[in-house]
Design a protein around this motif. Structure first.
Motif, PDB file in Angstrom:
ATOM      1  N   HIS A 102       3.950  -1.451  -0.348  1.00  0.00           N
ATOM      2  CA  HIS A 102       2.938  -2.413  -0.794  1.00  0.00           C
ATOM      3  C   HIS A 102       1.749  -2.428   0.175  1.00  0.00           C
ATOM      4  N   ARG A 106      -2.474  -2.026  -0.329  1.00  0.00           N
ATOM      5  CA  ARG A 106      -3.121  -3.346  -0.373  1.00  0.00           C
ATOM      6  C   ARG A 106      -4.611  -3.240  -0.131  1.00  0.00           C
ATOM      7  N   LEU A 179      -0.060 -11.708  -5.376  1.00  0.00           N
ATOM      8  CA  LEU A 179      -1.092 -11.252  -4.470  1.00  0.00           C
ATOM      9  C   LEU A 179      -2.367 -10.934  -5.233  1.00  0.00           C
ATOM     10  N   ASP A 182      -4.702  -7.782  -4.853  1.00  0.00           N
ATOM     11  CA  ASP A 182      -4.257  -6.450  -5.247  1.00  0.00           C
ATOM     12  C   ASP A 182      -4.729  -6.039  -6.640  1.00  0.00           C
TER      13      ASP A 182
END
Length: 183
Positions: A102, A106, A179, A182
Motif C-alpha cells: 500500500h 500511496r 484512505l 489514494d
C-alpha cells in the motif's frame, strides 16, 4: 459425628480460600481501573480496542526519525498515514507486506507516511523493510512518546491524521482504512 465435623472444617477452609481469592481479584480490578484512568487523562479517547478513535486529537510528541528528521504533531501535513508495528507481534508481521505494498502506491509517497516500530534493538529487519516507503521512528517499548500521543495500545495500528493533528480514521488493518488520498 467426626465425619460431619471434618466435612464442616473442609467447607469452612474452602470458603476462606474463596474469600481470599475474591479479595485478590477485587484488588487487581481496582489497580486496573486506576491504570486505565491514568491512561485516559492524556486528553484523547482510547476505546477498549486499543486503537484511537476517529475525531480524537493526537497529543503532543517529539521524536526523531532514523534519518534524523524531527517529528512532532505540528509537522504532520496533509493526510499522513501513521502505522504502529512491533517485531514481536505476529499480526504485525502478517500485515507488514500489505502495508508495504500500500505504501509503495500511496499518493504523496514517503513524506506522508510515518511508521513507528516498538521494539528497540530487535526491530532491525522490520525497520529495513519500512525505510524505503516511510519515515521510521523506533521506540524502546509499547508506550513510547508517539504511541502515547496517539493513544495506541494495540499493535498493529494504522491511523490517518489530518494537518491539524486530528485522527480521521484508525484501524487494525491498513486494507480496512478509508484512505481518500489514494483515489
Amino acid at each position: 459425628m467426626a465425619v460431619m465435623w471434618a466435612a464442616l472444617l473442609l467447607v469452612g477452609a474452602i470458603c476462606l480460600l474463596d474469600l481470599f481469592l475474591t479479595l485478590g481479584v477485587v484488588r487487581r480490578l481496582r489497580e486496573h481501573t486506576a491504570h486505565l484512568e491514568k491512561l485516559m487523562q492524556g486528553g484523547g479517547a482510547m476505546p477498549a480496542t486499543g486503537l484511537p478513535e476517529a475525531g480524537a486529537v493526537v497529543g503532543a510528541f517529539e521524536a526523531r526519525t532514523l534519518d534524523g528528521e524531527e517529528i512532532s504533531r505540528d509537522v504532520l501535513s496533509g493526510e499522513t498515514l501513521v502505522a504502529f508495528f512491533s517485531p514481536g507481534c505476529k499480526p504485525c508481521l502478517e500485515k507488514l507486506p500489505g502495508f508495504l505494498e500500500h505504501a509503495r502506491h500511496r499518493i504523496g509517497g514517503r513524506s506522508l507516511i510515518l511508521a513507528i516500530v516498538a521494539g528497540g534493538d530487535s526491530s532491525e529487519e522490520m525497520v529495513q523493510a519500512l525505510r524505503p516507503v516511510s519515515r521510521v521512528v523506533v521506540e524502546d517499548g509499547y508506550d513510547g512518546p508517539v504511541a502515547r500521543a496517539f493513544h495506541v495500545s494495540e499493535y498493529p495500528a494504522f491511523c490517518l491524521v489530518d494537518s491539524e493533528g486530528t485522527i480521521v480514521a484508525a484501524e487494525g488493518d491498513v486494507t480496512r482504512l478509508a484512505l481518500p488520498a489514494d483515489r
